[in-house]
Design a protein around this motif. Structure first.
Motif, short mmCIF file in Angstrom:
data_model
loop_
_atom_site.label_atom_id
_atom_site.label_comp_id
_atom_site.label_asym_id
_atom_site.label_seq_id
_atom_site.Cartn_x
_atom_site.Cartn_y
_atom_site.Cartn_z
N LEU A 171 2.73 -49.56 -32.83
CA LEU A 171 2.27 -51.18 -33.30
C LEU A 171 0.99 -51.02 -34.63
O LEU A 171 1.43 -51.20 -35.28
CB LEU A 171 2.33 -52.54 -32.35
CG LEU A 171 3.02 -53.49 -32.00
CD1 LEU A 171 3.10 -54.08 -30.42
CD2 LEU A 171 4.03 -53.67 -32.67
N LEU A 172 0.28 -50.31 -33.99
CA LEU A 172 -0.74 -49.45 -35.10
C LEU A 172 -0.93 -48.94 -35.92
O LEU A 172 -0.45 -49.54 -37.53
CB LEU A 172 -1.72 -49.08 -33.88
CG LEU A 172 -2.72 -50.47 -32.85
CD1 LEU A 172 -3.63 -48.84 -32.51
CD2 LEU A 172 -3.60 -51.14 -33.89
N ILE A 173 0.21 -47.96 -35.71
CA ILE A 173 0.83 -47.46 -37.28
C ILE A 173 2.00 -48.22 -37.71
O ILE A 173 1.94 -48.47 -39.04
CB ILE A 173 2.10 -46.14 -36.38
CG1 ILE A 173 0.93 -44.77 -35.99
CG2 ILE A 173 2.90 -45.43 -37.96
CD1 ILE A 173 1.71 -43.82 -35.16
N TYR A 174 3.34 -48.84 -37.21
CA TYR A 174 3.47 -49.82 -38.35
C TYR A 174 3.34 -50.64 -39.24
O TYR A 174 3.30 -50.75 -39.87
CB TYR A 174 5.02 -50.46 -37.27
CG TYR A 174 6.22 -51.61 -37.52
CD1 TYR A 174 5.47 -51.96 -38.31
CD2 TYR A 174 7.44 -50.65 -37.40
CE1 TYR A 174 6.64 -52.26 -38.80
CE2 TYR A 174 8.22 -51.18 -37.99
CZ TYR A 174 8.45 -52.22 -38.39
OH TYR A 174 9.23 -52.63 -39.50
N VAL A 175 2.38 -51.95 -38.33
CA VAL A 175 1.86 -53.07 -39.08
C VAL A 175 0.38 -52.44 -39.88
O VAL A 175 0.22 -53.06 -40.84
CB VAL A 175 1.08 -53.93 -37.93
CG1 VAL A 175 2.40 -54.62 -37.02
CG2 VAL A 175 -0.20 -53.00 -37.34
N GLY A 176 -0.13 -51.37 -39.47
CA GLY A 176 -0.91 -50.79 -40.43
C GLY A 176 -1.01 -50.03 -41.99
O GLY A 176 -1.01 -50.11 -42.82
N LEU A 177 0.50 -49.41 -41.53
CA LEU A 177 1.75 -49.11 -42.65
C LEU A 177 2.18 -50.28 -43.86
O LEU A 177 2.28 -49.68 -45.44
CB LEU A 177 2.71 -48.28 -42.32
CG LEU A 177 2.53 -46.85 -42.17
CD1 LEU A 177 3.70 -45.82 -41.24
CD2 LEU A 177 1.72 -46.24 -42.66
N ASP A 178 2.25 -51.37 -42.47
CA ASP A 178 2.59 -52.71 -43.38
C ASP A 178 1.51 -53.44 -43.99
O ASP A 178 2.18 -54.34 -44.65
CB ASP A 178 3.32 -53.09 -42.75
CG ASP A 178 4.19 -54.05 -43.71
OD1 ASP A 178 5.41 -54.02 -44.34
OD2 ASP A 178 4.33 -54.99 -42.75
N GLN A 179 0.43 -52.46 -43.81
CA GLN A 179 -0.99 -53.54 -44.61
C GLN A 179 -1.43 -54.68 -43.57
O GLN A 179 -1.49 -56.02 -44.45
CB GLN A 179 -1.22 -52.75 -45.65
CG GLN A 179 -1.00 -51.90 -45.97
CD GLN A 179 -1.83 -52.16 -47.70
OE1 GLN A 179 -1.26 -52.77 -48.73
NE2 GLN A 179 -1.54 -50.44 -48.52
N SER A 180 -0.43 -55.37 -42.65
CA SER A 180 -0.68 -56.40 -42.04
C SER A 180 -1.98 -56.64 -41.00
O SER A 180 -1.90 -56.12 -40.00
CB SER A 180 0.73 -56.57 -40.72
OG SER A 180 0.72 -57.95 -40.63
N TRP A 181 -3.12 -56.79 -41.96
CA TRP A 181 -4.01 -55.98 -41.19
C TRP A 181 -4.63 -56.79 -40.00
O TRP A 181 -5.08 -57.11 -38.99
CB TRP A 181 -4.79 -55.76 -41.64
CG TRP A 181 -4.93 -55.43 -42.69
CD1 TRP A 181 -4.78 -55.22 -44.77
CD2 TRP A 181 -4.83 -53.73 -42.84
NE1 TRP A 181 -5.40 -54.30 -44.56
CE2 TRP A 181 -4.72 -53.41 -44.43
CE3 TRP A 181 -4.70 -52.55 -41.85
CZ2 TRP A 181 -4.49 -51.45 -44.32
CZ3 TRP A 181 -3.93 -51.70 -42.07
CH2 TRP A 181 -4.14 -51.12 -43.16
N GLU A 182 -3.98 -57.89 -39.99
CA GLU A 182 -4.22 -59.60 -39.12
C GLU A 182 -3.86 -59.01 -38.06
O GLU A 182 -3.84 -58.88 -36.70
CB GLU A 182 -3.56 -60.81 -39.55
CG GLU A 182 -4.38 -61.56 -40.67
CD GLU A 182 -3.90 -62.44 -41.07
OE1 GLU A 182 -3.39 -63.15 -40.39
OE2 GLU A 182 -4.78 -63.41 -41.85
N HIS A 183 -2.69 -58.61 -38.01
CA HIS A 183 -1.17 -58.38 -36.90
C HIS A 183 -2.31 -56.66 -36.35
O HIS A 183 -2.28 -56.11 -34.86
CB HIS A 183 -0.16 -57.57 -36.71
CG HIS A 183 0.46 -59.01 -37.33
ND1 HIS A 183 2.37 -58.89 -38.05
CD2 HIS A 183 0.57 -60.66 -36.35
CE1 HIS A 183 2.15 -60.48 -37.68
NE2 HIS A 183 1.35 -61.13 -37.45
N PHE A 184 -2.54 -55.72 -37.04
CA PHE A 184 -3.89 -54.66 -36.80
C PHE A 184 -4.61 -55.11 -35.88
O PHE A 184 -4.85 -54.05 -34.58
CB PHE A 184 -3.44 -53.92 -37.78
CG PHE A 184 -4.41 -52.66 -37.49
CD1 PHE A 184 -3.42 -51.53 -37.94
CD2 PHE A 184 -6.12 -52.29 -37.56
CE1 PHE A 184 -4.44 -49.75 -37.22
CE2 PHE A 184 -6.20 -51.20 -36.60
CZ PHE A 184 -5.44 -50.03 -36.90
#
Length: 378
Positions: free
Chosen positions: A304-317
């Protein structure tokens, strides 16, 4: 779909881990029961049984220490198992100084019978008293109350088994820190489930049971062919919530010398983990569910950290990272509390890092141990 599955697995991992850490392991960490009694009405005789193969130096230290125990009626039986060092001469000399010390010598092991179980069976068979207290030659009691407190549930509460803790000396270095962590985690398994009246294993370095029961069930019947398991597999077969007591008291502990290199540690743990495949199905799930949820938590969390990080979804990160941090804090607190209850000493350093490394340790070494064919005692 991939993101949904990652969140789903991460959520399952969190849920099961919280249950284990707070509810199951919390039984030990937050233990409030009274300690085993320091004195007892029934001071029945106890035989301490030790199997030794080339343990000259360890026995030289251990035997005098055992006779410092504050208990009125006990003897020590050392089974000298095919030793080629000076063990026999040492025992003969020590028996002159300690009249309650006895020994029996094994010159060979019969075919199709594992050495440790044969030696232990012979020692128990010729034991003087009905209450057995088992330990290893490289162990030392943590106090002069060890015999009294470890056997109290059997002598005074009518229990068949008393399960204690055996730790390792604390030394500098990563390997020793890892040994402390893994030993504590193992203790949390068997002590916590034992306190919940679901015992399933023990360590032979600190275990007590009745000789009469051992003989009634024909010793290690159906276990002779398995290398190891003289402690955990025997306990796994016969313990239940009615006949077993967990002895949670630092004065009832023993302490052992830890392995000092990775090769020796690997051989030891491979033997220990190998026995686990013979556990009852329900008991396998007790360990397996924790380890599986542990893997789900870390793998899905990192994914999840990799996925949302690449997606730049920082709230989810931040949410995922925060949950990982919170669990790391929780496991550190639980382990610290459990260490204080079990040993009364400082816990391992960097528990959250060791917890992450456990992911590879369990699945890699566990798989190797499960398939191993070269398991042996000594």
């Amino acid at each position: 779909m991939g993101l949904f599955l990652l969140w789903f697995f991460f959520g399952i991992g969190i849920l099961v881990q919280v249950i284990y850490l707070l509810v199951i392991f919390g039984k030990t960490a937050f233990y409030t029961g009274s300690k085993s009694k320091s004195s007892s009405e029934n001071e029945e005789g106890v035989t301490v049984v030790i199997c030794a193969h080339n343990e000259f130096s360890n026995l030289k230290t251990l035997i005098p220490k055992l006779f410092e125990q504050d208990y009125p009626l006990f003897d020590v039986m050392v089974v000298n198992d095919r030793s080629s060092d000076s063990t026999r001469r040492l025992l003969e000399k020590m028996m002159e100084s300690f009249p309650k010390l006895r020994s029996v010598t094994i010159k060979y092991t019969p075919p199709h019978v594992t050495a440790k179980k044969f030696a232990l069976t012979l020692g128990i068979k010729v034991a003087k008293h009905d209450v057995m207290l088992l330990t290893d030659a490289d162990c030392l009691p943590e106090s002069d109350q060890w015999i009294r407190k470890m056997t109290e549930p059997i002598r005074n509460q009518g229990k068949t088994f008393a399960v204690g803790f055996s730790g390792y000396e604390q030394k500098p270095g990563f390997l020793n820190n890892w040994i402390q962590f893994e030993t504590l985690l193992t203790a949390l398994y068997y002590m916590s489930f034992g306190l919940w009246k679901r015992p399933f294993m023990a360590v032979g370095r600190n275990l007590s049971y009745r000789r009469s029961f051992f003989m009634d069930v024909k010793a290690f019947k159906n276990l002779w062919h398995i290398e190891g398991g003289d402690d955990d597999l025997f306990v796994n077969l016969y313990t239940n919530g009615r006949n077993t007591e967990i002895v949670l008291d630092p004065e009832a502990n023993t302490i052992s010398k830890p392995k000092e290199n990775r090769k020796d540690y690997f051989i030891q743990k491979k033997r220990h983990l190998h026995a686990g495949k013979h556990y009852d199905g329900e008991d396998k799930r007790k360990i397996g569910l924790y380890s599986f949820s542990h893997a789900l938590f870390w793998l899905a969390g990192i994914g999840l950290l990799i996925y949302v990080g690449l997606d730049q979804s920082w709230e989810h990160f931040c949410v995922v990272f925060g949950i990982i941090v919170l669990r790391s804090v929780l496991i550190t607190l639980i382990f610290k509390a459990a260490e204080k209850k079990i040993q009364g000493t400082k816990p391992p350093k960097n528990i959250w890092i060791l917890d992450f490394l456990y992911l590879g340790y369990f699945w890699i070494l566990g798989t190797i141990s499960h398939q191993a064919k070269d398991i042996q005692w000594k």
